[in-house]
Design a protein around this motif. Structure first.
Motif, PDB file in Angstrom:
ATOM      1  N   ALA A 271      12.384  21.140   3.745  1.00  0.00           N
ATOM      2  CA  ALA A 271      13.233  20.898   4.916  1.00  0.00           C
ATOM      3  C   ALA A 271      12.345  20.877   6.160  1.00  0.00           C
ATOM      4  O   ALA A 271      11.329  21.560   6.220  1.00  0.00           O
ATOM      5  N   SER A 272      12.716  20.055   7.117  1.00  0.00           N
ATOM      6  CA  SER A 272      11.893  19.947   8.325  1.00  0.00           C
ATOM      7  C   SER A 272      12.764  19.522   9.494  1.00  0.00           C
ATOM      8  O   SER A 272      13.961  19.266   9.345  1.00  0.00           O
ATOM      9  N   VAL A 273      12.113  19.406  10.645  1.00  0.00           N
ATOM     10  CA  VAL A 273      12.809  18.957  11.851  1.00  0.00           C
ATOM     11  C   VAL A 273      13.144  17.466  11.741  1.00  0.00           C
ATOM     12  O   VAL A 273      13.855  16.905  12.572  1.00  0.00           O
TER      13      VAL A 273
ATOM     14  N   GLY B 224      10.169  24.382  13.189  1.00  0.00           N
ATOM     15  CA  GLY B 224      10.718  23.143  12.621  1.00  0.00           C
ATOM     16  C   GLY B 224      10.065  22.748  11.309  1.00  0.00           C
ATOM     17  O   GLY B 224      10.366  21.687  10.753  1.00  0.00           O
ATOM     18  N   ARG B 225       9.140  23.583  10.832  1.00  0.00           N
ATOM     19  CA  ARG B 225       8.429  23.224   9.590  1.00  0.00           C
ATOM     20  C   ARG B 225       8.420  24.356   8.565  1.00  0.00           C
ATOM     21  O   ARG B 225       7.739  24.259   7.540  1.00  0.00           O
ATOM     22  N   ASN B 226       9.125  25.446   8.886  1.00  0.00           N
ATOM     23  CA  ASN B 226       9.170  26.596   7.971  1.00  0.00           C
ATOM     24  C   ASN B 226       7.784  27.086   7.555  1.00  0.00           C
ATOM     25  O   ASN B 226       7.494  27.228   6.357  1.00  0.00           O
TER      26      ASN B 226
ATOM     27  N   GLU C  87       0.848  -1.191   0.000  1.00  0.00           N
ATOM     28  CA  GLU C  87       0.000   0.000   0.000  1.00  0.00           C
ATOM     29  C   GLU C  87       0.882   1.239   0.000  1.00  0.00           C
ATOM     30  O   GLU C  87       1.783   1.357   0.805  1.00  0.00           O
ATOM     31  N   PHE C  88       0.593   2.160  -0.914  1.00  0.00           N
ATOM     32  CA  PHE C  88       1.412   3.371  -1.017  1.00  0.00           C
ATOM     33  C   PHE C  88       0.718   4.615  -0.476  1.00  0.00           C
ATOM     34  O   PHE C  88       1.196   5.720  -0.663  1.00  0.00           O
ATOM     35  N   LEU C  89      -0.427   4.450   0.189  1.00  0.00           N
ATOM     36  CA  LEU C  89      -1.146   5.641   0.662  1.00  0.00           C
ATOM     37  C   LEU C  89      -0.315   6.387   1.703  1.00  0.00           C
ATOM     38  O   LEU C  89       0.452   5.785   2.449  1.00  0.00           O
ATOM     39  N   ALA C  90      -0.462   7.688   1.709  1.00  0.00           N
ATOM     40  CA  ALA C  90       0.176   8.495   2.756  1.00  0.00           C
ATOM     41  C   ALA C  90      -0.919   8.978   3.698  1.00  0.00           C
ATOM     42  O   ALA C  90      -2.036   9.283   3.259  1.00  0.00           O
ATOM     43  N   GLU C  91      -0.610   9.030   4.977  1.00  0.00           N
ATOM     44  CA  GLU C  91      -1.627   9.472   5.938  1.00  0.00           C
ATOM     45  C   GLU C  91      -1.940  10.952   5.732  1.00  0.00           C
ATOM     46  O   GLU C  91      -1.084  11.729   5.320  1.00  0.00           O
ATOM     47  N   GLY C  92      -3.181  11.290   6.025  1.00  0.00           N
ATOM     48  CA  GLY C  92      -3.609  12.677   5.814  1.00  0.00           C
ATOM     49  C   GLY C  92      -4.229  12.846   4.435  1.00  0.00           C
ATOM     50  O   GLY C  92      -5.083  13.698   4.227  1.00  0.00           O
TER      51      GLY C  92
ATOM     52  N   ALA D  77       1.785  15.439  16.140  1.00  0.00           N
ATOM     53  CA  ALA D  77       1.617  14.404  15.105  1.00  0.00           C
ATOM     54  C   ALA D  77       2.798  14.450  14.137  1.00  0.00           C
ATOM     55  O   ALA D  77       3.463  15.484  14.019  1.00  0.00           O
ATOM     56  N   PHE D  78       3.050  13.359  13.428  1.00  0.00           N
ATOM     57  CA  PHE D  78       4.250  13.315  12.577  1.00  0.00           C
ATOM     58  C   PHE D  78       4.111  14.153  11.321  1.00  0.00           C
ATOM     59  O   PHE D  78       5.079  14.458  10.651  1.00  0.00           O
ATOM     60  N   LYS D  79       2.870  14.565  11.014  1.00  0.00           N
ATOM     61  CA  LYS D  79       2.620  15.544   9.958  1.00  0.00           C
ATOM     62  C   LYS D  79       1.203  16.065  10.151  1.00  0.00           C
ATOM     63  O   LYS D  79       0.469  15.557  11.004  1.00  0.00           O
ATOM     64  N   LYS D  80       0.806  17.067   9.348  1.00  0.00           N
ATOM     65  CA  LYS D  80      -0.535  17.626   9.561  1.00  0.00           C
ATOM     66  C   LYS D  80      -1.613  16.679   9.052  1.00  0.00           C
ATOM     67  O   LYS D  80      -1.341  15.743   8.285  1.00  0.00           O
TER      68      LYS D  80
HETATM   69  C1  UDX Z   1       4.833   7.365   3.569  1.00  0.00           C
HETATM   70  C2  UDX Z   1       4.807   7.278   2.032  1.00  0.00           C
HETATM   71  O1  UDX Z   1       4.642   8.603   1.484  1.00  0.00           O
HETATM   72  C3  UDX Z   1       3.676   6.363   1.570  1.00  0.00           C
HETATM   73  O2  UDX Z   1       3.719   6.197   0.163  1.00  0.00           O
HETATM   74  C4  UDX Z   1       3.838   5.001   2.268  1.00  0.00           C
HETATM   75  O3  UDX Z   1       2.758   4.160   1.922  1.00  0.00           O
HETATM   76  C5  UDX Z   1       3.891   5.160   3.775  1.00  0.00           C
HETATM   77  O4  UDX Z   1       4.933   6.066   4.133  1.00  0.00           O
HETATM   78  P1  UDX Z   1       3.402   8.703   5.385  1.00  0.00           P
HETATM   79  O5  UDX Z   1       4.423   8.202   6.354  1.00  0.00           O
HETATM   80  O6  UDX Z   1       1.965   8.548   5.706  1.00  0.00           O
HETATM   81  O7  UDX Z   1       3.609   7.993   3.966  1.00  0.00           O
HETATM   82  O8  UDX Z   1       3.631  10.270   5.144  1.00  0.00           O
HETATM   83  P2  UDX Z   1       4.562  11.165   4.194  1.00  0.00           P
HETATM   84  O9  UDX Z   1       3.717  12.202   3.580  1.00  0.00           O
HETATM   85  O10 UDX Z   1       5.395  10.365   3.279  1.00  0.00           O
HETATM   86  O11 UDX Z   1       5.502  11.923   5.246  1.00  0.00           O
HETATM   87  C6  UDX Z   1       6.464  11.235   6.022  1.00  0.00           C
HETATM   88  C7  UDX Z   1       7.279  12.209   6.859  1.00  0.00           C
HETATM   89  O12 UDX Z   1       8.129  13.012   6.047  1.00  0.00           O
HETATM   90  C8  UDX Z   1       6.422  13.199   7.662  1.00  0.00           C
HETATM   91  O13 UDX Z   1       6.966  13.332   8.956  1.00  0.00           O
HETATM   92  C9  UDX Z   1       6.534  14.483   6.874  1.00  0.00           C
HETATM   93  O14 UDX Z   1       6.335  15.633   7.667  1.00  0.00           O
HETATM   94  C10 UDX Z   1       7.965  14.386   6.375  1.00  0.00           C
HETATM   95  N1  UDX Z   1       8.216  15.190   5.164  1.00  0.00           N
HETATM   96  C11 UDX Z   1       7.551  14.937   4.000  1.00  0.00           C
HETATM   97  C12 UDX Z   1       9.193  16.202   5.196  1.00  0.00           C
HETATM   98  O15 UDX Z   1       9.819  16.434   6.228  1.00  0.00           O
HETATM   99  N2  UDX Z   1       9.434  16.917   4.063  1.00  0.00           N
HETATM  100  C13 UDX Z   1       8.777  16.694   2.883  1.00  0.00           C
HETATM  101  O16 UDX Z   1       9.059  17.379   1.889  1.00  0.00           O
HETATM  102  C14 UDX Z   1       7.799  15.664   2.853  1.00  0.00           C
END
Ligand code: UDX
Ligand code: ADP
Length: 480
Positions: free
Chosen positions: A264-266, A446-448, A157-162, A333-336
């Motif tokens: 770029a991020s934390v 940490g997220r610009n 599965e390649f879905l990304a959360e969010g 959370a690890f992302k928005k």
């Molecule tokens: C990832 C893959 O994108 C997805 O295809 C796979 O199925 C599961 O792993 P996910 O972990 O849900 O998905 O989120 P993703 O959007 O990839 O972000 C991962 C992390 O990278 C987050 O912490 C995000 O904030 C960070 N990130 C992402 C950055 O720091 N910079 C970026 O440019 C993109």
């Protein structure tokens, strides 16, 4: 009617099956899990995961052709296709500890499938697993299956959360790997027919089993590598006065590179990137490829470096100590757009600040206090076990408070760390935040996402990853 059963009602199993049910009204889909509370939540108005659009999809199908149940054996017994989407934590003990995947949950699911099946089945690997897991699973099934025929497919599965629902509706590709035998090819076709209800034929790729398994690890490793590359550049930007946003824009306009995943991020977090790379590293080592293993390890090392660099910036800017100072943490959370905290950089940053005796006031619009406390007291690698097997946290820890409002979190704080790029943090009334903080007031982005110039005009001392440094920070070392 074709019947599908998915073992594991998590971030992958839940949304994926809901979308299959929505797009294939003629298929009955049952999602099963050993966790009673998780299944109860899937059957309630308060779903166990926050994912934009998921509510609507579940509401349309639940009770019609989508069911959530703890009766694992019954639904596996009845199914034609069984997806397995259970946890695959990193091993904490024994051979491969800290790197290899722990297949305990997968193995027990496979043994149960073999036990209860009375008809031939297609078993689909959905959780990311090490390359060649399918072979091991095949052995368990055929040695215990009492003559029943199982075909194993890998369908990562390649879905990304969010953006899970969007990604499932319009996937870049669906990948199905199977055996190169006539039976294997027939099973691939059966699964292909499911996806063909809504995914254009040319986007459904078919490969052999190992290619499908490895492609998932490789895709995540490539994505994570892009982030570590831009994060490595961010350190250089800070040292030279360049601006990482301008650099990544300039780099990303090269069509061969492209603009995505260059923020770029934390540091990156999430359940996949680190785990999958550790897995890849282990597989390389086991196959006698230490140089390749070393190459991928570096992606994780830069990610760890980025997190500790951030903590050091905070501590060194605040006169080299944060002891007893109040630091507001905006975003956990690890992302928005997700409430998921697995491997979130916020854990390491908070632990780093707590190590220096800071007091933390944490606000995230989607993460509960219980989850935050649990994360901060949990050991590395314990996070990826089913929740009922995780250690519980001591609830009253004086140094960490969790609040439900950004203004409350920042009140009387000495510094603010923005660790998740939630949209609401872009539009906060920073003048109000400033007025209620102790001075000098610091913002560490940490997220610009903040307007650095505007915040400096208000009076903040601002650090934003990879951006030209505030004169205040110039002589403060970022490395411990
Ligand atoms: C990832 C893959 O994108 C997805 O295809 C796979 O199925 C599961 O792993 P996910 O972990 O849900 O998905 O989120 P993703 O959007 O990839 O972000 C991962 C992390 O990278 C987050 O912490 C995000 O904030 C960070 N990130 C992402 C950055 O720091 N910079 C970026 O440019 C993109
Ligand atoms: P992912 O992000 O891969 O979906 P999750 O941790 O969110 O991972 O979900 C995995 C789910 O699998 C958990 O809800 C857990 O309870 C469930 N699970 C683990 N082992 C089994 C098993 N043997 N039978 C049924 N469910 C299982």
């Amino acid at each position: 009617m074709v019947k599908i059963c998915c073992i594991g009602a998590g971030y992958v199993g839940g949304p994926t099956m809901a979308v299959i049910a929505l797009k294939c009204p003629s298929i009955e889909v049952a999602v099963v899990d050993i966790s009673k509370s998780r299944i109860a939540a899937w059957n309630s108005d308060q779903l166990p995961i926050y994912e934009p659009g998921l509510d609507g999809v579940v509401k349309q199908c639940r009770g019609k052709n989508l069911f959530f149940s703890t009766d694992v054996e019954k639904h596996v017994y009845e199914a034609d296709i069984v997806f397995v989407s259970v946890n695959t934590p990193t091993k904490t003990r024994g051979l491969g500890a800290g790197k290899a995947a722990d297949l305990t949950y997968w193995e027990s699911a496979a043994r149960m499938i073999a036990d209860v099946s009375k008809s031939d089945k297609i078993v689909v690997e959905k959780s990311t697993v090490p390359v060649k897991t399918a072979e091991a699973i095949e052995k368990i099934l055929t040695h215990n299956g009492k003559g029943i025929k199982f075909q194993i497919l890998s369908n990562p599965e390649f879905l990304a959360e969010g953006t899970a629902i969007e990604d499932l509706f319009k996937p870049d590709r669906v990948l199905i790997g199977g055996r190169e035998t006539p039976e294997g090819q027939k099973s691939i076709q059966t699964l292909k027919n499911v996806y063909a209800h809504w995914v254009p034929e040319e986007r459904i790729l078919t490969t052999n089993l190992w290619s499908a398994e490895l492609s998932k690890l490789a895709a995540n490793a490539f994505l994570a590598q892009r982030i570590s590359s831009v994060n490595a550049m961010s350190a250089l930007c800070e040292a030279t006065g360049a601006n990482v946003t301008q650099v990544s824009y300039a780099v990303g306009t090269d069509t061969r590179i492209g603009p995505k995943f260059l923020n770029a991020s934390v540091g990156f977090g999430g359940s996949c990137f680190q785990k999958d790379i550790l897995n890849l590293v282990y597989i390389c080592e086991c196959n006698g490829l230490p140089e390749v293993a070393e190459y991928w390890k570096q992606v994780i090392k830069i990610n760890d470096y980025q997190k500790s660099r951030f903590v050091n910036r905070v501590v060194s800017s605040m006169f080299n100590t944060v002891a007893t100072k109040k630091i507001a943490i905006l975003g956990f959370a690890f992302k928005k757009d997700t409430g998921d905290t697995r491997e979130t950089p916020a854990i390491d940053v908070c632990k780093g600040l707590l190590g220096d005796k800071a007091r933390l006031s944490i606000y995230d619009p989607q993460v509960t206090e219980d989850q935050i406390q649990r994360d901060l007291w949990m050991n590395k690698f314990d996070w990826d076990h089913p929740i009922h097997l995780q250690p519980t946290s001591p609830t009253t820890e004086k140094k960490v408070s969790v609040v439900w409002d950004a203004y409350e979190a920042t009140k009387d704080a000495d510094g603010v760390c923005i660790l998740t790029e939630w949209d609401e943090f872009k539009t906060l009334d920073y003048q109000k935040v400033y007025d209620n903080m102790r001075k000098p007031a610091f913002v560490f982005d940490g997220r610009n996402i903040v307007d650095v110039d505007k915040l400096r005009e208000i009076g903040f001392i601002v650090y934003s990853i990879g951006k030209p440094l505030d004169p205040w920070l110039k002589d403060m070392p970022a490395v411990a």
